[in-house]
Design a protein around this motif. Structure first.
Motif, short mmCIF file in Angstrom:
data_model
loop_
_atom_site.label_atom_id
_atom_site.label_comp_id
_atom_site.label_asym_id
_atom_site.label_seq_id
_atom_site.Cartn_x
_atom_site.Cartn_y
_atom_site.Cartn_z
N ILE A 1 -87.84 11.51 -89.24
CA ILE A 1 -88.06 11.71 -87.96
C ILE A 1 -86.68 11.85 -87.13
CG2 ILE A 1 -88.98 10.44 -85.82
CD1 ILE A 1 -90.95 11.00 -88.30
N HIS A 2 -85.69 11.19 -87.38
CA HIS A 2 -84.52 11.54 -86.93
C HIS A 2 -83.71 12.79 -87.38
CE1 HIS A 2 -83.66 7.35 -85.37
NE2 HIS A 2 -84.29 6.94 -86.44
N PHE A 3 -84.00 13.11 -88.70
CA PHE A 3 -83.39 14.17 -89.08
C PHE A 3 -84.12 15.62 -88.40
CE2 PHE A 3 -83.20 17.96 -92.30
CZ PHE A 3 -81.95 17.98 -92.50
N TYR A 4 -85.25 15.41 -88.13
CA TYR A 4 -86.16 16.77 -87.60
C TYR A 4 -86.16 16.59 -86.21
CZ TYR A 4 -87.71 18.15 -92.27
OH TYR A 4 -87.98 18.45 -93.37
N THR A 5 -85.52 15.93 -85.57
CA THR A 5 -85.57 15.75 -83.87
C THR A 5 -84.29 15.20 -83.19
OG1 THR A 5 -86.34 13.08 -83.61
CG2 THR A 5 -88.08 14.91 -83.84
N ASP A 6 -84.19 15.40 -82.20
CA ASP A 6 -82.82 15.11 -81.44
C ASP A 6 -83.62 14.50 -80.23
OD1 ASP A 6 -80.23 14.77 -80.95
OD2 ASP A 6 -79.64 16.70 -80.97
N LYS A 7 -82.61 13.50 -79.67
CA LYS A 7 -82.99 12.86 -78.54
C LYS A 7 -82.49 13.44 -77.11
CE LYS A 7 -83.22 8.27 -80.65
NZ LYS A 7 -82.80 6.76 -80.41
N THR A 8 -83.19 13.35 -76.16
CA THR A 8 -82.87 13.67 -74.82
C THR A 8 -82.99 12.45 -74.08
OG1 THR A 8 -83.57 15.86 -75.03
CG2 THR A 8 -83.27 15.17 -72.75
N VAL A 9 -82.04 12.15 -73.21
CA VAL A 9 -82.20 10.96 -72.51
C VAL A 9 -82.30 11.56 -70.76
CG1 VAL A 9 -80.93 8.90 -71.57
CG2 VAL A 9 -80.78 9.54 -73.96
N TYR A 10 -83.54 10.92 -70.21
CA TYR A 10 -83.67 11.21 -68.95
C TYR A 10 -83.48 9.84 -68.14
CZ TYR A 10 -86.63 15.25 -70.79
OH TYR A 10 -87.13 16.07 -71.40
N ILE A 11 -82.59 10.59 -66.98
CA ILE A 11 -81.92 9.34 -66.24
C ILE A 11 -82.62 9.72 -64.77
CG2 ILE A 11 -80.03 8.45 -65.05
CD1 ILE A 11 -78.38 9.53 -67.43
N GLU A 12 -83.48 8.54 -64.31
CA GLU A 12 -84.30 9.00 -62.95
C GLU A 12 -83.90 7.98 -61.88
OE1 GLU A 12 -88.41 10.68 -64.94
OE2 GLU A 12 -88.42 8.66 -64.27
N ARG A 13 -83.79 8.58 -60.70
CA ARG A 13 -83.63 7.71 -59.49
C ARG A 13 -84.34 8.39 -58.41
NH1 ARG A 13 -77.58 6.97 -57.82
NH2 ARG A 13 -77.69 4.73 -58.73
N TRP A 14 -84.91 7.55 -57.96
CA TRP A 14 -85.93 7.82 -56.47
C TRP A 14 -85.26 6.96 -55.41
CZ3 TRP A 14 -88.52 12.00 -57.55
CH2 TRP A 14 -88.83 12.50 -58.91
N PRO A 15 -84.56 7.57 -54.58
CA PRO A 15 -84.12 6.91 -53.38
C PRO A 15 -84.90 6.11 -52.45
CG PRO A 15 -82.63 8.90 -53.98
CD PRO A 15 -84.02 9.07 -54.58
N ASP A 16 -86.14 7.05 -52.27
CA ASP A 16 -87.12 6.61 -51.33
C ASP A 16 -88.27 5.59 -51.97
OD1 ASP A 16 -85.80 8.34 -49.57
OD2 ASP A 16 -87.25 9.95 -50.11
#
Length: 491
Positions: free
Chosen positions: A475-490
């Motif tokens: 699974i690690h070999f065949y994929t890469d990780k994307t990290v989503y960083i979310e902020r919703w000020p309201d």
């Protein structure tokens, strides 16, 4: 459908974009190693053939990567059922072109099917984690994403199993996949792809290209290939690793081995002798997990040698489809000659030849590549037969003072694929577990073969890379990780 098991078979073909295509270049005959009969002919793929396969994979990847994962695994469920329904037919084809016995062929296919089963769990295995409030007002989520088209170059010794170490995980994670099987026994791969075609994968997701070294290099150099997997000899594994890495690819390359069995004075000697002979001689010794150096505590050395000889003499060498056969044919006359040369080298270097398998006679199969079990005693760790991979039904025994010396002997090897320990001592087992420098270790198990949900280890000259075959590593070999960083000020 039914699979054709009666040779001669039609010429072997590529499978590209959901269609069968003849490779552009002439190749070689596929020969039954037990009879010398020509079974089929395999052509070799040109650079244009490789381009066509990779291009089809890249086009299919565009939609396959965003196909819901639950849909991506449905063809794998179908493939599992097809493999089980046709296991006997596949095993018969495998015996005819490889030479191993029918039970060995069925066992190989069973281990391949287990990888398909594990890959069906990708919806859980691809989950990468979420952390709310990772920072004030910020949530973070890691998501695994497929990368594109991957290739696998697989060896002759397990033509039914090893492609399934890779293919199910590659496609389940959302990638496209190209297989280049061994040219020595490519018909099993074609039969697998006939079932893959029936299983319902979209055109272009899986490709099959046949060929030799030029085909391999074309895949390793291709800009459209994101990563490559390899299983084979150490020199070729190193070449694959260096060449693929040089062109910026992910790569995992499993090489050769020189595995050891350690037998302590507390071991069940009858059980250990049976498993030792099976480990060294099953599949004609043509296994990267074959334990062919046997290191025995000196207090039981002579007794253990006698039991190994008794077990080895009981083995029947013959045609793999005959019910009473224990050891089948070696893959080619050239390989048989190489093993014979290594036996002669053992004699020349002073090892005691206790059982000579070079004069085996298999009635009715005089043209086959047969060797019987061969046992050396009083082997020194510096002898060639103790250091180099033989890939034949040959084992060498040596006496050591204690477990510490046994560990020193096995750790001296350039290879680090596997080892097995036979003992009734928990203290000895713990010591070997912590000190043996190998990737797969069995205790009271003759062959340290991990289940499909564990990775297949290997280190030193037995492996080049950092992510192994099978299990979570895939699974690690065949994929890469994307990290989503979310902020919703309201919010």
């Amino acid at each position: 459908m039914s699979l054709d098991t009666t040779p001669p078979w039609d010429d072997v073909q590529n499978y590209v974009d959901g269609e069968w295509r003849r490779p552009s270049n002439d190749g070689q005959d596929v020969v039954d190693p037990a009879t010398g009969e020509t079974l089929a002919r395999v052509g070799f793929s040109s650079g244009d053939d490789v381009d066509a396969a990779v291009d089809a994979g890249r086009e299919a990847f565009e939609s396959w990567q965003s196909t819901p994962v639950e849909e991506r695994i449905q063809p794998l469920f179908a493939l599992k059922e097809l493999l089980e329904a046709h296991q006997d037919e596949l095993a018969e084809v495998l015996v005819r072109e490889h030479g191993k016995t029918f039970p060995e062929a069925k066992g190989e296919l069973r281990r391949g099917i287990e990888n398909v089963e594990v890959a069906c769990g990708v919806p859980s295995m691809m989950q990468a984690g979420h952390l709310p409030n990772a920072a004030p007002g910020i949530d973070e989520t890691a998501v695994r994403k497929p990368l594109g088209v991957f290739a696998a170059i697989t060896p002759f010794n397990f033509p039914g199993m090893i492609p399934l170490w890779f293919l199910p995980y590659a496609v389940a994670t959302g990638n496209a996949f190209v297989l280049k099987p061994s040219e020595q026994d490519p018909v099993v791969a074609q039969r697998l792809f006939e079932l893959i075609d029936e299983a319902g994968f979209p055109d272009g997701v899986v490709q099959l290209v046949h060929g030799s070294v030029d085909t391999v290099n074309a895949l390793l150099d291709h800009d459209g290939i994101e990563g490559a997997s390899f299983v084979g000899s150490t020199p070729v594994a190193e070449h694959v690793y260096e060449r693929a890495a040089a062109s910026g690819k992910r790569v995992q390359a499993q090489g050769g081995a020189k595995n050891h069995i350690v037998v302590t004075e507390t071991a069940d000697l009858d059980f250990a002798a049976k498993k030792t002979v099976s480990s060294a001689c099953a599949c004609g010794g043509e296994r990267c997990l074959a334990n062919d150096v046997v290191v025995v505590e000196e207090g039981v050395y002579e007794e253990f040698v006698d039991r190994v000889l008794e077990e080895a003499r009981a083995q029947t060498v013959g045609y793999g489809l005959d019910d009473d056969t224990d050891i089948g044919a070696l893959i080619t006359p050239d390989h048989e000659a190489r093993v014979r040369d290594l036996i002669a080298t053992g004699v020349d270097e002073g090892a005691d030849l206790l059982l000579d398998g070079r004069d085996v006679d298999v009635e009715g199969y005089e043209g086959g590549n047969f060797l019987g079990p061969t046992v050396f005693g009083d082997v020194d760790p510096e002898m060639t037969i103790a250091r180099e991979e033989i890939f034949g039904p040959v084992m060498g025994l040596m006496a050591v003072e204690d477990v510490d010396e046994a560990i020193e002997v096995l750790n001296r090897s350039d290879f680090g694929n596997a080892a097995s320990l036979f003992t009734a001592s928990g203290a000895d087992a713990k010591k070997v577990r912590h000190e043996a420098d190998v990737g797969n270790l069995g205790v009271n198990a003759g062959t340290a073969a991990p289940m499909a949900f564990f990775h297949f280890g290997g280190r030193k000259d037995s492996f080049f890379g950092d992510l192994h075959a099978q299990g979570e590593d895939m699974i690690h070999f065949y994929t890469d990780k994307t990290v989503y960083i979310e902020r919703w000020p309201d919010a």
